[in-house]
Motif scaffolding. Structure first.
Motif, short mmCIF file in Angstrom:
data_model
loop_
_atom_site.label_atom_id
_atom_site.label_comp_id
_atom_site.label_asym_id
_atom_site.label_seq_id
_atom_site.Cartn_x
_atom_site.Cartn_y
_atom_site.Cartn_z
N THR A 234 61.99 50.79 25.30
CA THR A 234 62.23 49.35 25.29
C THR A 234 63.31 49.05 26.32
N SER A 236 63.78 47.15 30.61
CA SER A 236 63.37 46.26 31.69
C SER A 236 61.99 46.60 32.24
N GLY A 259 60.33 43.24 27.64
CA GLY A 259 61.02 41.97 27.75
C GLY A 259 60.13 40.75 27.72
N LYS A 261 60.07 36.09 28.47
CA LYS A 261 60.64 34.83 28.95
C LYS A 261 59.94 33.74 28.15
N GLN A 289 70.78 37.77 24.47
CA GLN A 289 70.44 39.13 24.87
C GLN A 289 69.37 39.71 23.95
N THR A 290 68.24 39.04 23.92
CA THR A 290 67.10 39.53 23.17
C THR A 290 65.82 39.11 23.88
N CYS A 291 64.85 39.99 23.88
CA CYS A 291 63.61 39.72 24.60
C CYS A 291 62.82 38.59 23.96
N GLU A 391 63.71 37.03 33.56
CA GLU A 391 64.40 37.22 32.29
C GLU A 391 65.89 37.42 32.58
N PHE A 393 68.41 37.32 30.22
CA PHE A 393 69.00 38.08 29.12
C PHE A 393 70.44 37.63 28.86
N TYR A 417 55.50 37.56 32.13
CA TYR A 417 55.74 37.99 30.76
C TYR A 417 54.72 37.39 29.79
N SER A 463 55.08 42.33 29.82
CA SER A 463 55.90 42.51 28.62
C SER A 463 55.64 43.85 27.94
#
Length: 488
Positions: A234, A236, A259, A261, A289-291, A391, A393, A417, A463
């Motif tokens: 998990t 980038s 990740g 968006k 800071q979460t996908c 993204e 983040f 994404y 993603s």
């Protein structure tokens, strides 16, 4: 600080049931993002440690008891891990808050609870790894399938929710009978070391779990190691692409969550006050800071101005602070390096012509020593701007306007994404058309990004590949083996 770090083997690697001292030259530092102060020096693995950990996992898989253990016995150990996580939840939450930054109450209520729930959920799967007996058109022959473990799994977790991500991967991997080498992100490795201690206490056999701390060199060595059968990563898109390329040389099984968006589509009939609160919370969870964070808001032109003004006002009242303070609503970013990256996107948004409604700077005053960034909201945003395409983040949100359903679906899908999305409306026709039209692994109607151990999670396009959680999580860590039996 001393209490939660006491007894934590930060200078050790966990290999073949032993806490092994790493080379002093490979040690690295981890810092409290709320203060910038040093938390601990952490052992860094080298390639010889990777070899030792993979060899230990291989021996445990081929000669150890784990894969051949009675399913109920495996289930009891996984259930016990979940119990221990819950029993030590306050301690683990504080440890992770100090290392990663998010509010400790959020860590307790979501991360720790979710991690414990995953081990309990997958404990139940230990007794359900059944196959099928299928009718075949061959006389005097029976055919049955079995689900068998993949083998040695390299699990590489991110820094934003390290404990929870470790549980997402470890739960199904262990339930299926695999053995594991787990590598946490170097920015926040401490809760993973504590998890390894709890797994040991729960009775996990020697060599089944190995933990290597360190930087990208460790992850790269695991990905290319011929003794690793599966990689779950998990992180980038860029690193995931490299993993996909390298792993293809040895035909490793892959799970990649890379990740998102997430678009959030707000219809003209939506209750704006409710939608603003829910979307702001979804966009700023874990300081963005979460996908799964909602970061690009497509708001109908008739309500876009109201939405923007109310969201900006609400964002200005978000309480930033040390995650150990119970009144904190948003903590810091994980590091100075990441703060600089987020601020770079904000500068680019301004230079490309977006209008800054609020935020746009590092927090000062009492927070100036930490890596705090103000909740930032842009309007007058165009679809081709970097703040919409990439993204970030971080706590940076973009508001765009739409008029037509088909147009907004096409724009929401105009992204590399495809992890998750949201729709806000009381109109069932609008909800159906948008939710069915958006290409994403999960679409939430009138809801923030909910998660449950039974519900598969993963994305489309860049993603990622595969799914975590639920039955799909078990499938990702098993192979289907066919058994033909002739009675002729």
């Amino acid at each position: 600080m001393g209490d939660v770090l006491a007894g934590l083997p930060t200078d050790r690697l966990f290999i073949d049931g032993d806490w092994v001292t790493g080379r002093p030259a490979d040690r690295f530092e981890t810092h409290d993002p709320a203060t910038g102060r040093l938390l601990a020096e952490v052992a860094g693995a080298d390639e010889s440690d990777v070899d030792a950990a993979v060899d230990a996992a291989r021996r445990a898989f081929e000669r150890g008891p784990w894969a051949r253990m009675m399913p109920t016995d495996r289930a009891n150990i996984l259930w016990r891990i979940g119990e221990l996580i819950e029993q030590h939840g306050a301690e683990i939450a504080e440890l992770e808050t100090r290392d990663q930054g998010a509010p400790v109450e959020d860590k307790k209520a979501f991360d720790v609870a979710n991690a414990a729930a995953h081990f309990r959920y997958y404990a139940g799967w230990c007794t359900k790894l059944d196959g099928q007996t299928l009718a075949v058109s061959v006389p005097d022959v029976t055919y049955e399938t079995r689900r068998i473990p993949v083998g040695v799994c390299a699990l590489i977790t991110p820094w934003n929710v390290p404990l929870m991500m470790a549980a997402w991967k470890l739960g199904p991997a262990l339930a299926a009978g695999n053995t594991v080498v787990l590598k946490p992100a170097e920015q926040a490795p401490l809760s993973t070391l504590r998890l390894a201690q709890l797994c040991e206490e729960a009775g996990l056999p020697t060599g089944v779990l190995n933990v290597l701390t360190g930087g990208p060199v460790v992850g790269k060595a695991l990905v290319r190691h011929p003794g690793v059968d599966k990689v779950s990563f998990t992180g980038s898109v860029e690193v995931g692409r490299d993993i996909h390329r390298v792993a293809s040389d040895t035909f490793k099984r892959l799970s990649l969550e890379l990740g998102g968006k997430a678009p959030s589509v707000i219809a003209p009939d939506a209750d704006i006050d409710t939608v603003v609160r829910a979307n702001l919370a979804s966009g700023l969870i874990n300081a963005g800071q979460t996908c799964a964070a909602y970061t690009r808001f497509y708001v109908h032109s008739t309500v876009v101005d109201e939405f923007g003004s109310k969201m900006a006002e609400a964002a200005q009242h978000i309480r930033l602070g040390n995650g150990l303070d119970a009144s904190t609503e948003m903590g810091p970013l994980v590091s100075q390096e990441h703060l600089d990256r987020v601020d770079g996107y904000v500068r680019k948004g301004i230079s490309e012509g977006a209008t800054l409604l609020t935020g746009g700077a590092r927090a000062g005053g009492d927070l100036s020593e930490g890596f705090f960034y103000e909740p930032t909201i842009f309007t007058d945003v165009k679809d081709d701007m970097a703040i919409v395409r990439d993204e970030i983040f971080g706590p940076v949100l973009s508001i765009l306007s739409f008029d037509d359903i088909d147009d907004v679906v096409a724009r929401a899908n105009d992204s590399r994404y495809g992890l998750n999305a949201a729709v806000w409306t009381r109109d069932l026709t609008f909800a159906k058309r948008v939710s069915e039209g958006i290409r994403a692994g999960a679409v939430y109607i009138n809801s923030g990004p909910l998660q449950d151990p039974a519900a598969p999670w993963g994305g489309m396009r860049s993603s990622g590949i595969g799914r975590e959680m639920g039955r799909e999580g078990i499938n990702a860590y098993t192979e289907v083996k066919g058994i033909w039996t002739s009675f002729a």
